[in-house]
Design a protein around this motif. Sequence first.
Motif, mmCIF file in Angstrom:
data_model
loop_
_atom_site.group_PDB
_atom_site.id
_atom_site.type_symbol
_atom_site.label_atom_id
_atom_site.label_comp_id
_atom_site.label_asym_id
_atom_site.label_seq_id
_atom_site.Cartn_x
_atom_site.Cartn_y
_atom_site.Cartn_z
ATOM 1 N N LEU A 84 12.741 6.990 6.075
ATOM 2 C CA LEU A 84 12.720 4.538 6.903
ATOM 3 C C LEU A 84 12.278 4.641 6.015
ATOM 4 O O LEU A 84 11.924 4.207 4.696
ATOM 5 C CB LEU A 84 11.333 4.590 8.029
ATOM 6 C CG LEU A 84 11.745 4.977 9.425
ATOM 7 C CD1 LEU A 84 10.795 4.589 10.141
ATOM 8 C CD2 LEU A 84 13.064 4.050 10.126
ATOM 9 N N GLY A 85 12.764 2.975 5.195
ATOM 10 C CA GLY A 85 12.806 2.061 4.487
ATOM 11 C C GLY A 85 11.235 1.624 3.873
ATOM 12 O O GLY A 85 10.413 2.133 5.343
ATOM 13 N N GLN A 98 -7.852 -5.149 -2.714
ATOM 14 C CA GLN A 98 -6.812 -5.689 -3.930
ATOM 15 C C GLN A 98 -5.145 -6.371 -3.199
ATOM 16 O O GLN A 98 -4.886 -7.051 -3.226
ATOM 17 C CB GLN A 98 -6.522 -4.698 -4.967
ATOM 18 C CG GLN A 98 -5.590 -4.942 -6.252
ATOM 19 C CD GLN A 98 -6.233 -6.560 -6.612
ATOM 20 O OE1 GLN A 98 -7.801 -6.837 -6.842
ATOM 21 N NE2 GLN A 98 -5.954 -7.571 -6.372
ATOM 22 N N ALA A 99 -4.375 -4.747 -2.533
ATOM 23 C CA ALA A 99 -3.654 -5.284 -1.561
ATOM 24 C C ALA A 99 -3.353 -7.161 -0.982
ATOM 25 O O ALA A 99 -2.620 -7.570 -0.746
ATOM 26 C CB ALA A 99 -2.621 -4.108 -1.038
ATOM 27 N N ILE A 100 -4.600 -6.669 0.114
ATOM 28 C CA ILE A 100 -5.047 -8.011 0.614
ATOM 29 C C ILE A 100 -4.936 -9.378 -0.009
ATOM 30 O O ILE A 100 -4.201 -10.371 0.511
ATOM 31 C CB ILE A 100 -6.150 -7.648 2.056
ATOM 32 C CG1 ILE A 100 -5.892 -6.835 2.606
ATOM 33 C CG2 ILE A 100 -6.452 -9.244 1.960
ATOM 34 C CD1 ILE A 100 -7.352 -6.714 3.651
ATOM 35 N N LEU A 110 0.935 -1.385 -0.643
ATOM 36 C CA LEU A 110 0.274 -0.236 0.169
ATOM 37 C C LEU A 110 1.010 1.074 0.021
ATOM 38 O O LEU A 110 0.281 1.993 -0.654
ATOM 39 C CB LEU A 110 -0.788 0.138 1.114
ATOM 40 C CG LEU A 110 -2.048 -0.984 1.668
ATOM 41 C CD1 LEU A 110 -2.837 -0.615 2.607
ATOM 42 C CD2 LEU A 110 -3.023 -0.538 -0.022
ATOM 43 N N SER A 111 2.138 1.648 0.640
ATOM 44 C CA SER A 111 2.814 2.433 0.543
ATOM 45 C C SER A 111 3.723 2.945 -0.717
ATOM 46 O O SER A 111 4.280 3.355 -0.711
ATOM 47 C CB SER A 111 4.499 2.151 1.679
ATOM 48 O OG SER A 111 4.702 1.598 1.707
ATOM 49 N N LEU A 112 4.097 1.481 -1.574
ATOM 50 C CA LEU A 112 3.988 1.429 -2.880
ATOM 51 C C LEU A 112 3.583 1.962 -3.963
ATOM 52 O O LEU A 112 3.896 2.783 -5.098
ATOM 53 C CB LEU A 112 4.858 0.508 -3.100
ATOM 54 C CG LEU A 112 6.495 -0.028 -3.005
ATOM 55 C CD1 LEU A 112 6.651 -1.103 -3.148
ATOM 56 C CD2 LEU A 112 6.634 1.020 -2.323
#
Length: 135
Positions: A73-74, A27-29, A17-19
């Motif tokens: 942060l990464g 959808q991410a799930i 979700l962060s990308l």
Amino acid sequence: MNRRVARLRAVQTLYQLSLVASIEVEQAIENTLSNEEEPNEFYHALVYGTLEKRDEIDGYLSGHLKGYTIDRLGHVDRAIARMSLYEMLYIEDIEMNISLNEAIELAKAFGGQDAGRFMNGVLSNAYDGALKNKK
């Protein structure tokens, strides 16, 4: 799905979700789970709770990132830190030390020994700061 797997999948979901700004949570799930896996209540609580409380969590984390901002942060470290602090602060039936140890193990798995030490310091301090703010 046990809690350890749920934490791993939640980090993977939050990372995704962060990308990809245009992706929906569901959808991410779906993208994160393997064919045989079914999401459980704990997994959903980690993902949706972390997203719901993200600004508050980021405030706690930001105050304890020495020489860093939350944006520096990464993506993986940020996902682990956010999710773990959410678990530590808002899921009452899990002891803080268990949540912290799980976060350290996730950080080491993705980033090595130094990542585990970094995560330990950040989360311990952010958790203490959050508790002081709530009083």
